[in-house]
Design a protein around this motif. Structure first.
Motif, PDB file in Angstrom:
ATOM      1  N   THR A  58       0.794  -1.224   0.000  1.00  0.00           N
ATOM      2  CA  THR A  58       0.000   0.000   0.000  1.00  0.00           C
ATOM      3  C   THR A  58       0.833   1.283   0.000  1.00  0.00           C
ATOM      4  O   THR A  58       0.496   2.222  -0.728  1.00  0.00           O
ATOM      5  CB  THR A  58      -1.033  -0.012   1.142  1.00  0.00           C
ATOM      6  OG1 THR A  58      -1.803  -1.210   1.039  1.00  0.00           O
ATOM      7  CG2 THR A  58      -1.961   1.178   1.071  1.00  0.00           C
ATOM      8  N   GLN A 111       0.424   4.280  -2.835  1.00  0.00           N
ATOM      9  CA  GLN A 111       0.324   5.704  -2.495  1.00  0.00           C
ATOM     10  C   GLN A 111       1.364   6.511  -3.265  1.00  0.00           C
ATOM     11  O   GLN A 111       1.048   7.540  -3.872  1.00  0.00           O
ATOM     12  CB  GLN A 111       0.500   5.887  -0.981  1.00  0.00           C
ATOM     13  CG  GLN A 111       0.547   7.319  -0.512  1.00  0.00           C
ATOM     14  CD  GLN A 111      -0.808   7.987  -0.463  1.00  0.00           C
ATOM     15  OE1 GLN A 111      -1.845   7.353  -0.540  1.00  0.00           O
ATOM     16  NE2 GLN A 111      -0.806   9.299  -0.343  1.00  0.00           N
ATOM     17  N   TRP A 161       0.568   6.700  -7.028  1.00  0.00           N
ATOM     18  CA  TRP A 161      -0.520   7.634  -7.301  1.00  0.00           C
ATOM     19  C   TRP A 161      -0.028   9.081  -7.227  1.00  0.00           C
ATOM     20  O   TRP A 161      -0.301   9.900  -8.105  1.00  0.00           O
ATOM     21  CB  TRP A 161      -1.686   7.392  -6.353  1.00  0.00           C
ATOM     22  CG  TRP A 161      -2.853   8.266  -6.636  1.00  0.00           C
ATOM     23  CD1 TRP A 161      -3.627   8.264  -7.760  1.00  0.00           C
ATOM     24  CD2 TRP A 161      -3.377   9.277  -5.791  1.00  0.00           C
ATOM     25  NE1 TRP A 161      -4.609   9.224  -7.651  1.00  0.00           N
ATOM     26  CE2 TRP A 161      -4.481   9.854  -6.453  1.00  0.00           C
ATOM     27  CE3 TRP A 161      -3.041   9.745  -4.533  1.00  0.00           C
ATOM     28  CZ2 TRP A 161      -5.230  10.876  -5.903  1.00  0.00           C
ATOM     29  CZ3 TRP A 161      -3.790  10.758  -3.974  1.00  0.00           C
ATOM     30  CH2 TRP A 161      -4.877  11.317  -4.666  1.00  0.00           C
ATOM     31  N   HIS A 162       0.723   9.393  -6.175  1.00  0.00           N
ATOM     32  CA  HIS A 162       1.227  10.765  -6.038  1.00  0.00           C
ATOM     33  C   HIS A 162       2.181  11.133  -7.169  1.00  0.00           C
ATOM     34  O   HIS A 162       2.169  12.269  -7.652  1.00  0.00           O
ATOM     35  CB  HIS A 162       1.911  10.970  -4.682  1.00  0.00           C
ATOM     36  CG  HIS A 162       0.957  11.405  -3.624  1.00  0.00           C
ATOM     37  ND1 HIS A 162       0.644  12.714  -3.401  1.00  0.00           N
ATOM     38  CD2 HIS A 162       0.208  10.683  -2.747  1.00  0.00           C
ATOM     39  CE1 HIS A 162      -0.248  12.794  -2.424  1.00  0.00           C
ATOM     40  NE2 HIS A 162      -0.525  11.574  -2.018  1.00  0.00           N
ATOM     41  N   ARG A 182      -6.251   3.957   7.075  1.00  0.00           N
ATOM     42  CA  ARG A 182      -5.792   4.954   6.102  1.00  0.00           C
ATOM     43  C   ARG A 182      -5.380   6.255   6.797  1.00  0.00           C
ATOM     44  O   ARG A 182      -4.371   6.857   6.435  1.00  0.00           O
ATOM     45  CB  ARG A 182      -6.878   5.215   5.061  1.00  0.00           C
ATOM     46  CG  ARG A 182      -7.028   4.063   4.078  1.00  0.00           C
ATOM     47  CD  ARG A 182      -8.226   4.245   3.164  1.00  0.00           C
ATOM     48  NE  ARG A 182      -8.325   5.537   2.517  1.00  0.00           N
ATOM     49  CZ  ARG A 182      -7.697   5.883   1.396  1.00  0.00           C
ATOM     50  NH1 ARG A 182      -6.910   5.022   0.783  1.00  0.00           N
ATOM     51  NH2 ARG A 182      -7.851   7.084   0.872  1.00  0.00           N
ATOM     52  N   TYR A 190      -2.763   7.753   4.059  1.00  0.00           N
ATOM     53  CA  TYR A 190      -3.039   7.381   2.669  1.00  0.00           C
ATOM     54  C   TYR A 190      -4.199   8.223   2.171  1.00  0.00           C
ATOM     55  O   TYR A 190      -5.212   8.376   2.858  1.00  0.00           O
ATOM     56  CB  TYR A 190      -3.408   5.902   2.542  1.00  0.00           C
ATOM     57  CG  TYR A 190      -2.297   4.953   2.931  1.00  0.00           C
ATOM     58  CD1 TYR A 190      -0.960   5.243   2.652  1.00  0.00           C
ATOM     59  CD2 TYR A 190      -2.573   3.759   3.563  1.00  0.00           C
ATOM     60  CE1 TYR A 190       0.053   4.370   3.001  1.00  0.00           C
ATOM     61  CE2 TYR A 190      -1.565   2.878   3.905  1.00  0.00           C
ATOM     62  CZ  TYR A 190      -0.258   3.180   3.624  1.00  0.00           C
ATOM     63  OH  TYR A 190       0.741   2.314   3.961  1.00  0.00           O
ATOM     64  N   ASP A 191      -4.043   8.773   0.971  1.00  0.00           N
ATOM     65  CA  ASP A 191      -5.124   9.601   0.431  1.00  0.00           C
ATOM     66  C   ASP A 191      -5.506   9.235  -1.003  1.00  0.00           C
ATOM     67  O   ASP A 191      -6.304   9.934  -1.618  1.00  0.00           O
ATOM     68  CB  ASP A 191      -4.787  11.084   0.547  1.00  0.00           C
ATOM     69  CG  ASP A 191      -3.557  11.490  -0.247  1.00  0.00           C
ATOM     70  OD1 ASP A 191      -2.833  10.614  -0.768  1.00  0.00           O
ATOM     71  OD2 ASP A 191      -3.309  12.707  -0.349  1.00  0.00           O
ATOM     72  N   PHE A 192      -4.962   8.144  -1.554  1.00  0.00           N
ATOM     73  CA  PHE A 192      -5.428   7.725  -2.866  1.00  0.00           C
ATOM     74  C   PHE A 192      -6.885   7.295  -2.740  1.00  0.00           C
ATOM     75  O   PHE A 192      -7.303   6.828  -1.678  1.00  0.00           O
ATOM     76  CB  PHE A 192      -4.548   6.608  -3.462  1.00  0.00           C
ATOM     77  CG  PHE A 192      -4.523   5.325  -2.655  1.00  0.00           C
ATOM     78  CD1 PHE A 192      -5.482   4.331  -2.841  1.00  0.00           C
ATOM     79  CD2 PHE A 192      -3.515   5.105  -1.721  1.00  0.00           C
ATOM     80  CE1 PHE A 192      -5.445   3.154  -2.112  1.00  0.00           C
ATOM     81  CE2 PHE A 192      -3.466   3.935  -0.983  1.00  0.00           C
ATOM     82  CZ  PHE A 192      -4.447   2.954  -1.183  1.00  0.00           C
TER      83      PHE A 192
END
Length: 171
Positions: free
Chosen positions: A80, A84, A87-88, A113, A118-120
Motif C-alpha cells: 500500500t 500511495q 498515485w502521487h 488509512r 493514505y489519500d489515494f
C-alpha cells in the motif's frame, strides 16, 4: 509413541503425500476472480471511504489501477505505501487509483488509512461493488485497466516497489 504397523504406515504415508500434493495442484489452478489479461474490465461507481465517489464514467479512457486490500493484511501493509507513492507520482499524468477495501467494517479501513496518511481514492467493497468487481482470491490484488478498458496487468500478492513503479508505463 505407539509403533505403526505396515498398513497404518502406508495409510498415513498416502494421506501425507496427498496433502503435500494439494498446494501444487492448487498452484496450477487460476485464482478466482482475477481478471485475465486483455479482458474488458467494467468499473462501477464506488462511494469513497473519506467521502465523495469514484465515478466510472470519469475514468473512461484513463489508466486505472484497481487495488484490493485490507487493514489486517500483512502483504497489503507492504504494498500500500507503494500504491500511495505511485498515485502521487503519476496522478498529474492521468493515473487513477481505485482502492477497494475488503474490511468487514469500513471504520477499520478509514482508521487504517488515517493512521498511515493514505489519500489515494479508496472505497469499501459493498455488495453493489462486488456485483461488478468481485473480490479476487488472495490479497493484495493489483489490476491495471488500460485506456482501452481492458486489463493490461494483473498481480496477486506482494509486489516489489520497482514492479509497481513500472505500472506507470501504461500511461
Amino acid at each position: 509413541m505407539p509403533r505403526l504397523d505396515r498398513r497404518q504406515l502406508n495409510t498415513w504415508l498416502a494421506a501425507f503425500l496427498a496433502a503435500a500434493a494439494l498446494p501444487a495442484a492448487r498452484a496450477a489452478e487460476p485464482l478466482k476472480n482475477v481478471p485475465a489479461l486483455g479482458a474488458a474490465l467494467r468499473l462501477p461507481d464506488v462511494p469513497l471511504l473519506e467521502g465523495g465517489e469514484f465515478k466510472a464514467a470519469a475514468a473512461q479512457g484513463q489508466v486505472v489501477v484497481v487495488y484490493w486490500w485490507a487493514s489486517w493484511c500483512p502483504f497489503c501493509a507492504q504494498v500500500t505505501p507503494h500504491i500511495q507513492k505511485l498515485w502521487h507520482a503519476h496522478r498529474d499524468r492521468g493515473l487513477q487509483v481505485l482502492g477497494l477495501s475488503i474490511d468487514q467494517d469500513p471504520a477499520a479501513a478509514k482508521a487504517y488509512r488515517a493512521r498511515r496518511h493514505y489519500d489515494f481514492p479508496s472505497g469499501w467493497v459493498t455488495p453493489a461493488v462486488e456485483a461488478v468487481l468481485p473480490k479476487p482470491q488472495g490479497l493484495p490484488v493489483t489490476v491495471v485497466r488500460g485506456r482501452d478498458g481492458r486489463v493490461a496487468a494483473a498481480e496477486t500478492g506482494q509486489i516489489f516497489p520497482e514492479d509497481l513503479e513500472a505500472l506507470a508505463r501504461f500511461l
